[in-house]
Write an enzyme that holds these catalytic residues in place. Structure first.
Site, PDB file in Angstrom:
ATOM      1  N   ASP A  63      -3.123   4.775  -2.392  1.00 11.73           N
ATOM      2  CA  ASP A  63      -4.260   5.201  -1.576  1.00 11.73           C
ATOM      3  C   ASP A  63      -4.967   6.384  -2.118  1.00 11.73           C
ATOM      4  O   ASP A  63      -4.057   7.238  -2.573  1.00 11.73           O
ATOM      5  CB  ASP A  63      -3.747   5.370  -0.193  1.00 11.73           C
ATOM      6  CG  ASP A  63      -4.854   5.606   0.925  1.00 11.73           C
ATOM      7  OD1 ASP A  63      -5.699   4.922   0.858  1.00 11.73           O
ATOM      8  OD2 ASP A  63      -4.766   6.784   1.512  1.00 11.73           O
ATOM      9  N   HIS A  75     -10.828  -3.367   4.085  1.00  9.55           N
ATOM     10  CA  HIS A  75     -10.603  -2.938   5.508  1.00  9.55           C
ATOM     11  C   HIS A  75     -11.603  -1.742   5.782  1.00  9.55           C
ATOM     12  O   HIS A  75     -11.449  -0.850   6.773  1.00  9.55           O
ATOM     13  CB  HIS A  75      -9.270  -2.559   5.832  1.00  9.55           C
ATOM     14  CG  HIS A  75      -8.613  -1.550   4.570  1.00  9.55           C
ATOM     15  ND1 HIS A  75      -8.447  -1.712   3.283  1.00  9.55           N
ATOM     16  CD2 HIS A  75      -8.394  -0.029   4.857  1.00  9.55           C
ATOM     17  CE1 HIS A  75      -8.301  -0.692   2.638  1.00  9.55           C
ATOM     18  NE2 HIS A  75      -8.022   0.248   3.658  1.00  9.55           N
ATOM     19  N   ASP A  76     -12.166  -1.160   4.821  1.00  4.86           N
ATOM     20  CA  ASP A  76     -13.149   0.340   4.849  1.00  4.86           C
ATOM     21  C   ASP A  76     -14.614  -0.243   4.838  1.00  4.86           C
ATOM     22  O   ASP A  76     -15.377   0.721   5.243  1.00  4.86           O
ATOM     23  CB  ASP A  76     -12.972   1.008   3.732  1.00  4.86           C
ATOM     24  CG  ASP A  76     -11.278   1.738   3.657  1.00  4.86           C
ATOM     25  OD1 ASP A  76     -10.879   1.786   4.900  1.00  4.86           O
ATOM     26  OD2 ASP A  76     -10.795   2.096   2.927  1.00  4.86           O
ATOM     27  N   GLU A  78      -6.752   3.258  -5.563  1.00  2.19           N
ATOM     28  CA  GLU A  78      -8.239   3.388  -5.193  1.00  2.19           C
ATOM     29  C   GLU A  78      -8.607   5.059  -5.527  1.00  2.19           C
ATOM     30  O   GLU A  78      -8.167   5.882  -5.155  1.00  2.19           O
ATOM     31  CB  GLU A  78      -7.963   3.517  -3.531  1.00  2.19           C
ATOM     32  CG  GLU A  78      -9.613   3.909  -2.933  1.00  2.19           C
ATOM     33  CD  GLU A  78      -9.140   4.307  -1.451  1.00  2.19           C
ATOM     34  OE1 GLU A  78     -10.040   4.110  -0.815  1.00  2.19           O
ATOM     35  OE2 GLU A  78      -8.356   4.994  -1.023  1.00  2.19           O
ATOM     36  N   ASP A  92       1.057  -1.364   0.190  1.00  2.62           N
ATOM     37  CA  ASP A  92      -0.120   0.014  -0.001  1.00  2.62           C
ATOM     38  C   ASP A  92       0.909   1.186   0.032  1.00  2.62           C
ATOM     39  O   ASP A  92       1.956   1.345   0.614  1.00  2.62           O
ATOM     40  CB  ASP A  92      -0.935  -0.117   1.335  1.00  2.62           C
ATOM     41  CG  ASP A  92      -2.370   0.225   1.097  1.00  2.62           C
ATOM     42  OD1 ASP A  92      -2.417   1.554   0.237  1.00  2.62           O
ATOM     43  OD2 ASP A  92      -3.176  -0.532   1.362  1.00  2.62           O
TER      44      ASP A  92
END
Ligand code: GLC
Length: 540
Positions: A208, A329-330, A267, A106
């Site tokens: 990200d 994870h969100d 993302e 990430d």
């Protein structure tokens, strides 16, 4: 339409691991890189007995005060001691490569932690050489921020720093000040960090908030619109998705392509797939894989999923490749989201069949393969600042980040110490140990799907063609690549359905590769077929 399988990221199944929640090797209650290293056989031991994922994406593991689960980096060049050491990381990378697996990191380029030494310098005075590395402005009037932009997490996107009486900008949390990508030195510092891990040999990045890199230079206010949360009351035309951010993605792509066989998935945080499509790889231009919230947020409906897939297939530029996920994870874990009004595990099996047979790269989130539910986290156990800010409105993300459920023993076999987030009580029955040798378990279903996918060229790279004329509640499609073909029937409802099986390209009858109801291997003639309630059927 580009259907070649050649680059690894097109034919891979990506498995997302939150290292802190996967396995704890040193009994401090927190998962670490050694824990992951020790669990690699579970992910892929080269045989159909393991899950069979080809690549692992790690949630952030760089040095961090961990205010936002590691998305607040305080040093881009080191591993956070919570997760282990750089030597552990090197060993993990080497071991993945030895097994023919890929490792994706990430990378948070939009902002740093407020604890990053760059920000400490930048904040120290108005004339510090790094002042312009972040976005500092005077207020509109005493006590008034420079403009009306809101942070994603809510409230003004500006924080007044009293010693210098200027405001700094943060798109997310106040602890995550935004880097000023218009400052050449700051941008270069980010690009250097980006190259560092590629030089080390990582196979790619998950970028990200990639559409947040740039903001309007004149800080113009966004136009108003209707919405539920304060953040949604604005059309984000000046604080995200600026053409400069697309251009930055292209620059990152050029760097990535100067190494061999690396990949960028990003993302693109937006509710409109049209916007996200702008970042999707068009040849050498942008992201190899672009995340879309749209598909993941679709509710349990055959018609809605078909519409989402068809829309995406239509939107993506010629050379772009789709990428799908249900959970991360969100988000609230999908087994919990999809369960409303139905059998959770049966639906999870249909969902798995869909994501692993659509045209595109599937991303699985650790624990979904055993059906880990979204956990209810008590206020006193919450660590996610978003959850704490909004409590008791349940928007926190801790519930999808609980420890991996390895077995029914203490702490689900995750750690011998008290875990940093509570283990979900379902671990007593929902765990790897219990499902591993059970042929009808969700885990066995995922394994079979992943292995069937690997062995069927049409499922890896074939064209996608939705089948019309299905009864309500059924999503069916074919995949075709030269001699190889497959047909997929997904019954989203818990009643039997009659469907029409198309003729097999090239003639002959279909052979059942996999079915949630009964063993594979049967012949299936073109014509009428009765699907069982919640059945997924894949033939080739
Ligand atoms: C992304 C991450 C999320 C994080 C945010 C800020 O949306 O997925 O977990 O909190 O960016 O970095």
């Amino acid at each position: 339409m580009d259907n070649s399988t050649s680059p690894w990221w097109k034919s891979s199944v990506i498995y997302q691991v939150s290292v802190g929640s996967f396995r704890d090797s040193n009994s401090d209650g927190f998962g670490d890189l050694r824990g992951l290293l020790e669990s690699l056989d579970y992910i892929n031991d080269g045989t159909p007995r393991s899950l069979g994922a080809d690549a692992i994406w790690l949630n952030p593991v760089m040095k961090t005060p961990f205010v936002d689960f590691g998305y607040d980096v305080s040093d881009y060049y080191s591993i956070d001691p919570r997760f282990g050491t750089m030597a552990d990381f090197d060993e993990l990378l080497a071991e993945c490569h030895r097994r023919g697996m890929k490792l994706i990191m990430d990378m948070v380029l939009n902002h740093t932690s407020q604890d990053h030494p760059w920000f400490a310098e930048s904040r120290s005075s108005r004339d510090n050489p790094k002042r312009d590395w972040y976005i500092w402005r005077d207020g509109r009037a005493p006590g008034k921020p420079p403009n009306k932009w809101k942070a994603v997490v809510e409230g003004s996107a500006w924080v007044l720093d009293e010693p210098s009486m200027q405001w700094y900008y943060h798109a997310f949390l106040p602890e995550q000040p935004d880097i000023n990508w218009r400052n050449t030195e700051a941008r270069q510092a980010m690009l250097d960090a980006f190259k560092f891990w590629l030089d080390k040999g990582v196979d790619g990045y998950r970028l990200d908030l990639i559409n947040y890199l740039y903001e309007d230079e004149q800080l113009r206010d966004n136009p108003h619109k209707l919405g539920v949360r304060m953040y949604e009351w604005q059309k984000h035309v000046y604080d995200r998705s600026l053409p400069e951010s697309v251009a930055a993605t292209k620059l990152l792509r050029r760097i990535t392509d100067s190494y061999s066989e690396r990949m960028m998935m990003g993302e693109v945080y937006t509710d409109t797939p049209e916007e996200a499509a702008k970042y999707a790889g068009d040849g050498e231009n942008a992201l190899h894989l672009s995340f879309y919230l749209d598909f993941a947020m679709t509710s349990w409906s055959a018609e809605k999923f078909r519409a989402s897939v068809d829309h995406l297939e239509h939107l993506l530029p010629e050379k772009a490749w789709p990428c799908y996920y249900f959970s991360n994870h969100d988000l609230v874990r999908h087994i919990t989201r999809f369960a409303r009004g139905g059998d959770a595990v049966a639906r999870a099996k249909v969902a798995a069949a869909m994501i692993l047979t659509l045209r595109g790269t599937p991303i699985l989130y650790y624990g979904e393969e055993i059906g880990m539910p979204n956990s209810r986290i008590k206020r006193s156990d919450m660590v996610d600042p978003v959850g704490l800010k909004w409590w008791p409105i349940p928007v926190g993300r801790d519930g999808s980040r609980t420890p991996m459920q390895w077995s029914a023993s203490g702490n689900a076999g995750f750690s011998s110490a008290r875990p940093w987030l509570p283990v979900d009580p379902s671990y007593v029955t929902v765990n790897v140990e219990r499902q591993e040798h059970e042929p009808r378990s969700l885990l066995s279903w995922y394994r079979s799907l992943i292995h069937a996918r690997r062995e069927t060229p049409a499922l890896l790279a074939g064209n996608y063609r939705p089948l019309d004329g299905m009864p309500g509640g059924v999503f069916a499609y074919t995949r075709e690549l030269e001699e190889s073909c497959a047909a997929v029937f997904l019954n989203f409802v818990s009643r039997p359905q009659s469907v029409k099986v198309p003729s097999r390209p090239g003639g002959g009858s279909w052979k059942v590769l996999l079915s949630t109801h009964g063993p594979g291997g049967d012949e299936l003639e073109p014509g009428k077929l009765r699907l069982q309630p919640d059945q997924a059927l894949i033939c080739a």
